[in-house]
Design an enzyme around this catalytic site. Structure first.
Site, PDB file in Angstrom:
ATOM      1  N   GLY A   1       7.943  -5.208   6.972  1.00 28.35           N
ATOM      2  CA  GLY A   1       6.817  -4.753   6.311  1.00 28.35           C
ATOM      3  C   GLY A   1       6.756  -5.551   4.869  1.00 28.35           C
ATOM      4  O   GLY A   1       7.898  -5.613   4.396  1.00 28.35           O
TER       5      GLY A   1
ATOM      6  N   GLN B   1       4.413  -6.537  -3.755  1.00 26.99           N
ATOM      7  CA  GLN B   1       5.628  -6.895  -3.642  1.00 26.99           C
ATOM      8  C   GLN B   1       5.591  -8.256  -4.333  1.00 26.99           C
ATOM      9  O   GLN B   1       6.457  -9.140  -4.430  1.00 26.99           O
ATOM     10  CB  GLN B   1       6.260  -6.716  -2.554  1.00 26.99           C
ATOM     11  CG  GLN B   1       6.742  -5.380  -2.124  1.00 26.99           C
ATOM     12  CD  GLN B   1       7.285  -5.001  -1.030  1.00 26.99           C
ATOM     13  OE1 GLN B   1       6.616  -4.963   0.206  1.00 26.99           O
ATOM     14  NE2 GLN B   1       8.863  -5.289  -0.710  1.00 26.99           N
TER      15      GLN B   1
ATOM     16  N   CYS C   1      14.213  -2.482   1.736  1.00 26.83           N
ATOM     17  CA  CYS C   1      12.881  -2.977   1.336  1.00 26.83           C
ATOM     18  C   CYS C   1      13.110  -4.380   0.803  1.00 26.83           C
ATOM     19  O   CYS C   1      14.341  -4.724   0.218  1.00 26.83           O
ATOM     20  CB  CYS C   1      12.553  -2.014   0.296  1.00 26.83           C
ATOM     21  SG  CYS C   1      11.225  -2.505  -0.715  1.00 26.83           S
ATOM     22  N   LEU C   2      12.453  -5.233   1.159  1.00 29.65           N
ATOM     23  CA  LEU C   2      12.691  -6.788   0.522  1.00 29.65           C
ATOM     24  C   LEU C   2      12.510  -6.500  -1.103  1.00 29.65           C
ATOM     25  O   LEU C   2      12.885  -7.850  -1.473  1.00 29.65           O
ATOM     26  CB  LEU C   2      11.236  -7.477   1.099  1.00 29.65           C
ATOM     27  CG  LEU C   2      11.400  -7.750   2.697  1.00 29.65           C
ATOM     28  CD1 LEU C   2       9.998  -8.634   2.945  1.00 29.65           C
ATOM     29  CD2 LEU C   2      12.582  -8.500   3.176  1.00 29.65           C
TER      30      LEU C   2
ATOM     31  N   HIS D   1       6.335   3.800   4.071  1.00 28.99           N
ATOM     32  CA  HIS D   1       6.908   3.142   2.925  1.00 28.99           C
ATOM     33  C   HIS D   1       6.180   2.119   2.352  1.00 28.99           C
ATOM     34  O   HIS D   1       6.075   1.796   1.233  1.00 28.99           O
ATOM     35  CB  HIS D   1       8.286   2.076   3.977  1.00 28.99           C
ATOM     36  CG  HIS D   1       8.922   1.477   2.826  1.00 28.99           C
ATOM     37  ND1 HIS D   1      10.217   1.457   2.807  1.00 28.99           N
ATOM     38  CD2 HIS D   1       8.755   0.170   2.345  1.00 28.99           C
ATOM     39  CE1 HIS D   1      10.683   0.576   2.028  1.00 28.99           C
ATOM     40  NE2 HIS D   1       9.730  -0.309   1.551  1.00 28.99           N
ATOM     41  N   GLU D   2       5.353   1.270   3.064  1.00 27.61           N
ATOM     42  CA  GLU D   2       4.369   0.385   2.718  1.00 27.61           C
ATOM     43  C   GLU D   2       3.081   1.023   1.881  1.00 27.61           C
ATOM     44  O   GLU D   2       2.965   0.720   0.831  1.00 27.61           O
ATOM     45  CB  GLU D   2       3.839  -0.610   3.676  1.00 27.61           C
ATOM     46  CG  GLU D   2       4.984  -1.210   4.552  1.00 27.61           C
ATOM     47  CD  GLU D   2       5.829  -1.960   3.477  1.00 27.61           C
ATOM     48  OE1 GLU D   2       5.295  -2.697   2.605  1.00 27.61           O
ATOM     49  OE2 GLU D   2       7.120  -2.136   3.814  1.00 27.61           O
TER      50      GLU D   2
ATOM     51  N   HIS E   1       4.356   1.511  -1.665  1.00 29.42           N
ATOM     52  CA  HIS E   1       4.147   0.446  -2.457  1.00 29.42           C
ATOM     53  C   HIS E   1       2.719   0.212  -3.183  1.00 29.42           C
ATOM     54  O   HIS E   1       2.534  -0.175  -4.388  1.00 29.42           O
ATOM     55  CB  HIS E   1       4.446  -0.841  -1.751  1.00 29.42           C
ATOM     56  CG  HIS E   1       5.815  -1.143  -1.581  1.00 29.42           C
ATOM     57  ND1 HIS E   1       6.933  -1.537  -2.513  1.00 29.42           N
ATOM     58  CD2 HIS E   1       6.639  -1.374  -0.387  1.00 29.42           C
ATOM     59  CE1 HIS E   1       7.926  -1.794  -2.227  1.00 29.42           C
ATOM     60  NE2 HIS E   1       7.856  -1.560  -0.942  1.00 29.42           N
TER      61      HIS E   1
END
Ligand code: NI
Length: 171
Positions: free
Chosen positions: A45, A50, A93-94, A135-136, A139
């Site tokens: 994701g 991000q 997470c990236l 999760h996204e 963000h």
């Protein structure tokens, strides 16, 4: 085009994204870049904030396995309108490279959002897809996985990421 991903504690990750109002070629290009960036990472994701882009937009592909065909999904101006059950998943997470933590999430959710052409849709999700969507969505609100941790874990992750940022800056 692969774009650079921001890492915690970059402050831009804390800015809530703005609603997408125009569904044009520029937006489509951004989504293409986001997909390329996510697959290259690789990740399941990626949210626009991000990349330092303050928009309410994320992509997910939970078929992140060579056996399965890709399943890219785009969510624009998403809203989780129902959530039920509880589950724990070891998330990454990236924006937190190398970190994995157990995080409590709802087991099933219903999300409404717009597609790339500005058409509204509603989706019921469970399993990894439901977790990725939660999760996204965080963000887009300037919330991060670290916010879901105990005080102790939060401190440890914060320290590890701050150390990493300092090492990167020194290069
Ligand atoms: Ni993330």
């Amino acid at each position: 085009m692969i774009r650079p991903i921001l890492f915690y504690p970059d402050k831009r990750l804390r800015e809530p994204g703005k609603e997408v109002e125009v569904f044009d070629a520029e937006l489509h290009q951004l989504i293409e870049d986001m997909a390329e960036t996510m697959y290259a990472a690789p990740g399941v994701g990626l949210a626009a904030p991000q990349l330092g882009i303050s928009k309410r937009l994320f992509i997910v592909d939970v078929a992140n396995d060579d056996e399965e065909p890709s399943d890219l999904r785009v969510f624009i101006n998403p809203e989780i309108i129902a959530a039920e059950g509880e589950t724990v998943f070891n998330e990454g997470c990236l924006s937190f490279p190398g970190i994995r933590e157990d995080i409590d999430r709802a087991e099933r959710i219903t999300v409404k959002a717009f597609d790339t052409d500005g058409k509204p849709f509603e989706l019921e999700a469970e399993g990894l897809l439901a977790i990725a969507i939660q999760h996204e969505t965080d963000h887009l609100n300037g919330e991060l996985m670290i916010d879901h941790l105990s005080v102790l874990r939060r401190r440890l992750v914060h320290r590890a990421m701050t150390k990493r940022a300092a090492a990167d800056a020194a290069q």
